[in-house]
Write an enzyme that holds these catalytic residues in place. Structure first.
Site, PDB file in Angstrom:
ATOM      1  N   SER A 197      15.457  30.777  58.793  1.00  0.00           N
ATOM      2  CA  SER A 197      15.594  29.988  60.018  1.00  0.00           C
ATOM      3  C   SER A 197      14.361  29.114  60.221  1.00  0.00           C
ATOM      4  O   SER A 197      14.076  28.251  59.396  1.00  0.00           O
ATOM      5  CB  SER A 197      15.839  30.917  61.221  1.00  0.00           C
ATOM      6  OG  SER A 197      16.125  30.171  62.379  1.00  0.00           O
ATOM      7  N   THR A 198      13.604  29.316  61.314  1.00  0.00           N
ATOM      8  CA  THR A 198      12.455  28.467  61.612  1.00  0.00           C
ATOM      9  C   THR A 198      11.445  28.504  60.465  1.00  0.00           C
ATOM     10  O   THR A 198      11.006  29.569  60.047  1.00  0.00           O
ATOM     11  CB  THR A 198      11.765  28.938  62.910  1.00  0.00           C
ATOM     12  OG1 THR A 198      12.743  29.075  63.928  1.00  0.00           O
ATOM     13  CG2 THR A 198      10.703  27.945  63.339  1.00  0.00           C
ATOM     14  N   HIS A 224      19.720  28.287  59.525  1.00  0.00           N
ATOM     15  CA  HIS A 224      20.148  27.864  60.865  1.00  0.00           C
ATOM     16  C   HIS A 224      19.903  26.371  61.028  1.00  0.00           C
ATOM     17  O   HIS A 224      18.765  25.915  61.020  1.00  0.00           O
ATOM     18  CB  HIS A 224      19.374  28.641  61.940  1.00  0.00           C
ATOM     19  CG  HIS A 224      19.626  30.109  61.919  1.00  0.00           C
ATOM     20  ND1 HIS A 224      18.728  31.032  62.405  1.00  0.00           N
ATOM     21  CD2 HIS A 224      20.683  30.828  61.455  1.00  0.00           C
ATOM     22  CE1 HIS A 224      19.225  32.253  62.259  1.00  0.00           C
ATOM     23  NE2 HIS A 224      20.403  32.147  61.681  1.00  0.00           N
ATOM     24  N   MET A 317      12.667  32.921  63.491  1.00  0.00           N
ATOM     25  CA  MET A 317      12.475  33.555  64.790  1.00  0.00           C
ATOM     26  C   MET A 317      13.667  34.430  65.121  1.00  0.00           C
ATOM     27  O   MET A 317      14.798  34.093  64.805  1.00  0.00           O
ATOM     28  CB  MET A 317      12.283  32.469  65.852  1.00  0.00           C
ATOM     29  CG  MET A 317      11.907  32.990  67.228  1.00  0.00           C
ATOM     30  SD  MET A 317      11.416  31.672  68.356  1.00  0.00           S
ATOM     31  CE  MET A 317       9.792  31.284  67.717  1.00  0.00           C
ATOM     32  N   ASP A 320      18.044  37.762  63.233  1.00  0.00           N
ATOM     33  CA  ASP A 320      19.269  37.548  62.457  1.00  0.00           C
ATOM     34  C   ASP A 320      19.052  37.935  60.996  1.00  0.00           C
ATOM     35  O   ASP A 320      18.069  37.531  60.369  1.00  0.00           O
ATOM     36  CB  ASP A 320      19.704  36.078  62.544  1.00  0.00           C
ATOM     37  CG  ASP A 320      21.040  35.835  61.864  1.00  0.00           C
ATOM     38  OD1 ASP A 320      21.886  36.750  61.874  1.00  0.00           O
ATOM     39  OD2 ASP A 320      21.237  34.728  61.329  1.00  0.00           O
TER      40      ASP A 320
END
Length: 379
Positions: A197-198, A224, A317, A320
């Site tokens: 993700s991030t 994401h 972050m 997940d």
């Protein structure tokens, strides 16, 4: 406050500058360093205000976002940049160009250049600012505020990635739980699944550029990212990766030497059929706050490939993927997690490690090599 992450807001719309600034000031741990109406004024203000992260519009007069990024690179400015992009197809291409020029990440504006409903993406935007700005402060030896005053108001806020981030920031050092009991021993790897993700756009560039050209094991990825951008993102990765990279479409074949990236706003699962394995896309409800969700992907891989799988959880972050990376482990698959020092946000991989679901923590610069080594090992 001295330890707050300071943000430079760059947008040609006074309304947007004010709306974005208000969201930043309303978030504990963030503050507005300064505002600028285009890239030219931003460059003038950077030496004076020394921000930790920059929010950058792309379409601006005099010096637009792309021109700013080129000049930033020329001047050796290493402050991370989060792009605010429109939803047009052209915007996706420009956004990927911005990432290739050194922007760290992007957030999609909900309704064009002037989005009065920008509050819709508040959690996404401030999450990235906290992640990239915090990582930058740490790299400069500065403290990062872990705001104890952050008080989620609704059940959704309590389960949000930002709430998890603040909770982890205030938690004691990482201590992994006892690893789950395995149903079987690991066997030869037939699929690699990555959840990220991030920090993902940069991290995947580094990993994919360094994969072995002779890696014959398919890779499926959940990054994401909003709808409308994953196709251009896959194309940008395909240009630097020795393997084929494409945005996944429903029914796409899972085959050796191919990397499939989940579409924005679509869950990605794998399915074994008589004629071979394929990917399936769905609009099922959000899982772990996301669609696509790494947990959905990992659970599907564990069910279909059991001990013939390799699960990899990387910078991001929230949590997940942390739960069902454990399902891969329990079924006998191999698991890797990105380490703390190289993660922009040590959230997803930290939670997975604390659960006891990560067999080995790997720094980003060694991740491609380790993935290839583990995947190629004959068991």
């Amino acid at each position: 406050m001295a330890d707050e992450i300071s943000v430079l807001v760059v947008d040609d719309s006074a309304l947007m500058r004010n709306l974005i600034s208000r969201m930043i000031e309303d978030t504990p741990g963030l503050s507005v360093a300064e505002k600028a109406m285009n890239g030219y004024f931003a460059l003038q203000k950077i030496p004076r205000v020394n921000p930790d992260v920059i929010v950058l519009d792309l379409e601006m007069p005099e010096m637009n976002g792309i021109e700013f990024l080129k000049e930033r690179k020329k001047q050796g400015i290493d402050i991370p940049v989060v792009i605010l992009s429109s939803i047009a197809a052209k915007g996706a291409e420009i956004t990927m160009e911005a990432l290739s020029l050194g922007a760290s990440d992007f957030v999609q504006k909900p309704s064009g250049s002037i989005s009065e409903d920008i509050h819709i993406v508040k959690d996404t935007l401030v999450g990235k600012l906290i992640g990239y700005g915090g990582a930058y402060r740490k790299s400069k030896g500065k403290k990062v505020l872990a705001p104890s005053e952050y008080q989620p108001k609704t059940p959704s806020e309590k389960n949000s990635d930002i709430a998890v981030h603040f909770k982890l920031a205030a938690a004691p050092p990482v201590t992994p739980a006892q690893a789950p009991v395995r149903a079987r021993y690991p066997a030869n790897t037939e699929i690699i699944a990555i959840g990220i993700s991030t920090g993902g756009p940069d991290a995947l560039r580094i990993v994919f550029a360094n994969l072995d050209a002779d890696l014959k094991i398919p890779i499926v990825v959940v990054q994401h990212m909003p709808v409308g951008f994953t196709n251009e993102f896959a194309k940008s990765l395909d240009r630097i990766c020795p393997l084929e990279v494409k945005e996944a479409e429903d029914g796409d074949a899972i085959r050796p030497g191919r990397i499939l990236i989940a579409q924005g706003n679509k869950h990605l699962e794998v399915e074994k059929k008589t004629g071979g394995a394929v990917v399936r896309l769905s609009n099922d409800p959000l899982v772990s706050g996301h669609r696509p969700s790494a947990d959905v992907l990992f659970a599907s891989v564990a069910m279909n490939y059991t001990n013939h799988s390799l699960g990899v959880i990387m910078t991001g972050m929230g949590r997940d993927g942390a739960q069902h990376l454990g399902t891969i482990y329990k079924e006998g698959g191999m698991t890797l997690g990105q380490d703390e020092n190289s993660s922009v946000v040590y959230g997803m991989p930290r939670v997975a490690y604390e659960y006891g679901h990560v067999m080995e923590q790997v720094p980003l610069d060694k991740m491609a090599r380790r993935i290839c080594e583990v995947a190629k090992t004959v068991r």
